[in-house]
Design an enzyme around this catalytic site. Sequence first.
Site, mmCIF file in Angstrom:
data_model
loop_
_atom_site.group_PDB
_atom_site.id
_atom_site.type_symbol
_atom_site.label_atom_id
_atom_site.label_comp_id
_atom_site.label_asym_id
_atom_site.label_seq_id
_atom_site.Cartn_x
_atom_site.Cartn_y
_atom_site.Cartn_z
ATOM 1 N N ASP A 1 -6.703 4.435 -5.275
ATOM 2 C CA ASP A 1 -7.431 4.257 -4.017
ATOM 3 C C ASP A 1 -8.089 5.598 -3.731
ATOM 4 O O ASP A 1 -8.288 6.402 -4.667
ATOM 5 C CB ASP A 1 -6.473 3.823 -2.893
ATOM 6 N N LYS B 1 0.861 -1.180 0.000
ATOM 7 C CA LYS B 1 0.000 0.000 0.000
ATOM 8 C C LYS B 1 0.895 1.228 0.000
ATOM 9 O O LYS B 1 2.042 1.188 0.458
ATOM 10 C CB LYS B 1 -0.891 0.009 1.250
#
Length: 375
Positions: A88, A48
């Site tokens: 995202d 991430k």
Amino acid sequence: RVQYSSALGPYKGGLRFHPTVNLSVLKFLGFEQIFKNSLTDQPIGGGKGGADFDPKGKSDQAVMRFCQAFMSELARHIGSMTDVPAGDIGVGGREVGYLFGYYKKLTNRWSGVFTGKSLYAGGSLLRTEATGYGTVYFAAEMLAAEGKTFEDMRVAISGSGNVATYAAEKVNQLGGRVVTLSDSGGFVHDPDGINAEKLAFVKELKEVRRGRISEYAEKYSSATYTPRDTYAFTGGVWSVECDAALPCATQNELDEEGAKALAGHGCQLVAEGANMPSTIQAVHVFQDKGILYGPGKAANAGGVAVSSLEMTQNIQREAWTREDVDQRLSQIMKRIFRHCADASEQYGLQKDYVSGANLAGFYKVAQAMLSHGIV
């Protein structure tokens, strides 16, 4: 960029541009991503990344300059067989395009180092719809295990972005009746159902005009609008009577009171389209009341699954049809459900899909790590 695990394949996970981003947040999200990706059976690891930059309200030029500055450092750490980021929160098609374009300039290579790209840059059909569609496919499998379908079910959905609207689209296709949508200002309740025509209005409202969901109630007399500041409790959308609930907005949007409200009017199923939208207290209510519950780790894995399919298309220099991608997505979500169900049954936790998802995801990663030896 937190590169957490490549035991199953290249690091894979989104980039988030939001003021709340910090290292601890990225570490936690990266850890969760490992097991979500594991459940898909696709060859992808977990990671991430992001920054506390807020693209909201900034010009295209300002966003492009930041993306290029960000990529000037990130480029040396990523690659199609090393680490493949995606979008995202705060990183949509515009940002992915700027990031990918600058990576190509820096490396002089066209490679599938990003997913969520536009179709003109090697993106995949159905990527935009994938998370919403996948959530409904997973929910349909939970219902099928009980001998039920979405036919004639009233479905409450929160949010009005891509995940929510495409979840609503798929519910309609499977015979359900979507009765709510929401945004940060409040929610609309339409007992007649938010059909294809009404859903097209919502997509145009949100994607083109950047309007508020309250405009839905102004256009359709069958609907009522409830502003957020009048909610009896956090997430008042869950006070509406429904047979199934799909939280598709944001984390911690469905709290204990909301869960009790759902249980109180006979809700049979909750499947998470957003990342961790239900608080732990809400999850306990679902489990205590026997409500079928699909955690986001499993239920919303459709997005990353199609991202992996985009990687495959890039490697093969192919572009699959929408029907082909949809069929593959459906099969992946069925396998994810089967992994969760089988693991929960194996350990004596029948229909506990939270434990099933955690056990199945962890086991596969652990086995891969053991097979690599001490490295």
